[in-house]
Design an enzyme around this catalytic site. Structure first.
Site, PDB file in Angstrom:
ATOM      1  N   ASP A   1       0.819  -1.212   0.000  1.00 39.71           N
ATOM      2  CA  ASP A   1       0.000   0.000   0.000  1.00 39.71           C
ATOM      3  C   ASP A   1       0.859   1.272   0.000  1.00 39.71           C
ATOM      4  OD1 ASP A   1      -2.348   1.398   0.073  1.00 39.71           O
ATOM      5  OD2 ASP A   1      -2.753   1.046   2.200  1.00 39.71           O
TER       6      ASP A   1
ATOM      7  N   GLU B   1      -3.559  -0.351  -8.100  1.00 35.87           N
ATOM      8  CA  GLU B   1      -4.440   0.729  -7.641  1.00 35.87           C
ATOM      9  C   GLU B   1      -3.682   2.051  -7.675  1.00 35.87           C
ATOM     10  OE1 GLU B   1      -7.107   0.315  -4.204  1.00 35.87           O
ATOM     11  OE2 GLU B   1      -6.230   2.125  -3.345  1.00 35.87           O
TER      12      GLU B   1
ATOM     13  N   HIS C   1     -10.048   4.460   1.305  1.00 37.83           N
ATOM     14  CA  HIS C   1      -8.959   4.322   2.277  1.00 37.83           C
ATOM     15  C   HIS C   1      -9.412   4.893   3.619  1.00 37.83           C
ATOM     16  CE1 HIS C   1      -5.234   3.790  -0.453  1.00 37.83           C
ATOM     17  NE2 HIS C   1      -6.310   3.385  -1.103  1.00 37.83           N
TER      18      HIS C   1
END
Ligand code: ZN
Length: 490
Positions: A158, A271, A346
């Site tokens: 991430d 992403e 998020h």
């Protein structure tokens, strides 16, 4: 005799077996065990034991430590232990900062149609907790094995901001890569004068082409069901604003995509997240970003816009729900029409009041990331089982708060944080129902987990010991808290 009894008979004194973990392959039996001092070992009996390192016990069984090399050997034997591509179900990221939460996470999705990301850690979290990418993967894989969960999971590296970070996480098998180009987003793009905006726009390498491609052109985005259509034209100023704000970020994301393609071992999903920028992403800006990414060949699994309103860590959404709904609907239409990717939320922990909108407008096209909320459940358990340790953590967290909050989006009012010294023990877990208290713990996890004195961790060992001694309760808390998230999303 059951398999469980068979294995337990062959184990040394004081060992027990995690029943769900008992698996057979190629004439070898594997099972996860827990021994004295709550340490876990893999029991292996049969020819497969050759490829694992560990201590030979009597009866031809081996007891192996839960190290990465052993995990890799086991991953060769059981394909479901390897990160896999997401299914078409809604997906949910379970960050685990302590490396002890995965079995609880697995339990929360057992009966749900949700695809999990079990290893999910940002580079920032890895640095703050002193847990490198390989260890994050390692604990997730053993957690999946402990629960015998064969349903598949992905591993999300991430908030990647550099080529180096992509290389490092790809090397240990992460298969979802979240590029964070926020350092290349010009957040003040919204507040420039016409002259400033034009000057900034002209500095972009492809400004002429961008004008031709967008200015005065109308774009349509729609949701799959009839009735939701969003149609808007880029006037020149809007194009300049979108381009000044996001063009360099798009270029960085395209580079990142190339790096991932080069370093990832096998198939992956990608992403782009701009959630950690100051100003909301408008649906028109979203179109610009999506179209530019699409035109450079970036295939998105998901995109995290900076949503409107106040999305703070660890607490519910703050803001006008009607405005949020309207904006979400437009963003969902863009995601559907410009590549068919998921919208990613998020800081997704505890956003209970907006989950239903995601379920309504996106159906399965949603990805949610959480991390801090699992850490908070762990500290809730400490409050429940070791009030003295909890009070010391609380005091330390308050001291650290002002410094640690700087890199997080929170608006905590410390005057609303009850003083644990004045509360009886049984009221301490209730602090985790107070938003301001939650945030004190939420932003200070790195300091709490890495604080050392004379070479020893001040809190981390005590926290880990409490979690291990009360393992079932820890898993229950996670199952129930995250299960509540998932009910609202599916
Ligand atoms: Zn984020």
């Amino acid at each position: 005799m059951s398999k469980l009894e068979y294995i337990e008979k062959r184990l040394p004194e004081g060992f027990s077996v995690y029943e769900e973990s008992i698996k057979e392959s190629g004439g070898t039996t594997y099972a996860l065990t827990r021994g004295p001092g709550n340490s876990k070992k893999l029991y292996v009996k049969g020819p497969g034991a050759e490829s694992l390192s560990g201590e030979k016990k009597t009866n031809e069984a081996k007891l192996c430590p839960l190290i990465w090399d052993n995990a890799k050997a086991l991953m060769k034997e059981f394909s479901w232990l390897n990160p896999a591509l997401p299914s078409s179900d809604p997906s949910f990221g379970f960050g685990d900062r302590l490396g002890l939460a995965t079995p609880g996470h697995v339990r929360s999705i057992r009966e749900k149609e949700v695809f999990p990301m079990f290893a999910q850690q940002s580079i920032r979290e890895m640095e703050r907790t002193g847990r490198p990418p390989g260890e994050v993967m390692n604990t997730a894989v053993w957690g999946v094995f402990e629960e015998g969960y064969e349903g598949g999971f992905a591993a999300d590296a991430d908030h990647l901001k550099s080529r180096e970070a992509i290389k490092e996480t790809a090397a240990v098998g992460f298969n979802m890569f979240t590029c964070d180009p926020s350092e290349h987003v010009r957040a003040d793009g919204d507040n420039l004068s016409s002259e400033e905006l034009e000057a900034a726009f002209r500095q972009l390498t492809d400004s002429e082409e961008l004008l031709r491609k967008y200015s005065g052109r109308e774009f349509t985005a729609r949701l799959p069901e009839e009735g939701h259509e969003f149609r808007e034209k880029f006037r020149e100023r809007e194009l300049m604003q979108a381009a000044v704000k996001y063009y360099r970020a798009v270029k960085f994301a395209a580079d990142a995509y190339d790096w991932v393609s080069k370093y990832a071992d096998g198939e992956f999903v990608f992403e782009v997240s701009v959630d950690e920028t100051e100003t909301p992403t408008t649906p028109l800006e979203h179109i610009f970003v999506a179209k530019e990414l699409q035109d450079t060949g970036v295939e998105l699994f998901s995109l995290a816009p900076r949503f409107v309103g106040n999305i703070q860590k660890g607490i519910d959404y703050i803001g006008d729900l009607e405005v949020f709904e309207e904006q979400l609907c437009a963003h969902a239409a863009v995601a559907n029409s410009f590549g068919g990717y998921r919208l990613s939320l998020h800081s997704g922990s505890d956003k209970f009041s907006i989950y239903p909108y995601f379920a309504e407008y996106l159906g399965a096209g949603v990805h949610v990331k959480t991390a801090g909320t699992s850490y908070l459940e762990a500290i809730r358990l400490v409050a429940e089982k070791d009030p003295e340790l909890f009070r010391r953590i609380h005091e330390f967290a308050l001291d650290r708060f002002d410094e640690d909050r700087a890199t997080y989006h929170v608006e905590t009012d410390l005057s609303k944080v009850p003083d644990p010294q004045e509360l009886p023990d049984e009221k301490l877990p209730g602090l985790f129902d107070v938003d301001d208290s939650r945030q004190v713990f939420h932003v200070t996890y790195g300091s709490v987990l890495t604080e050392k004195e004379g070479g020893e961790f001040v809190f981390k060992d005590g926290i880990n010991r409490t979690l291990k001694e009360n393992e079932e309760r820890h898993y229950q808390l996670l199952e129930s808290h995250l299960g509540h998230h998932l009910e609202l999303l599916t």
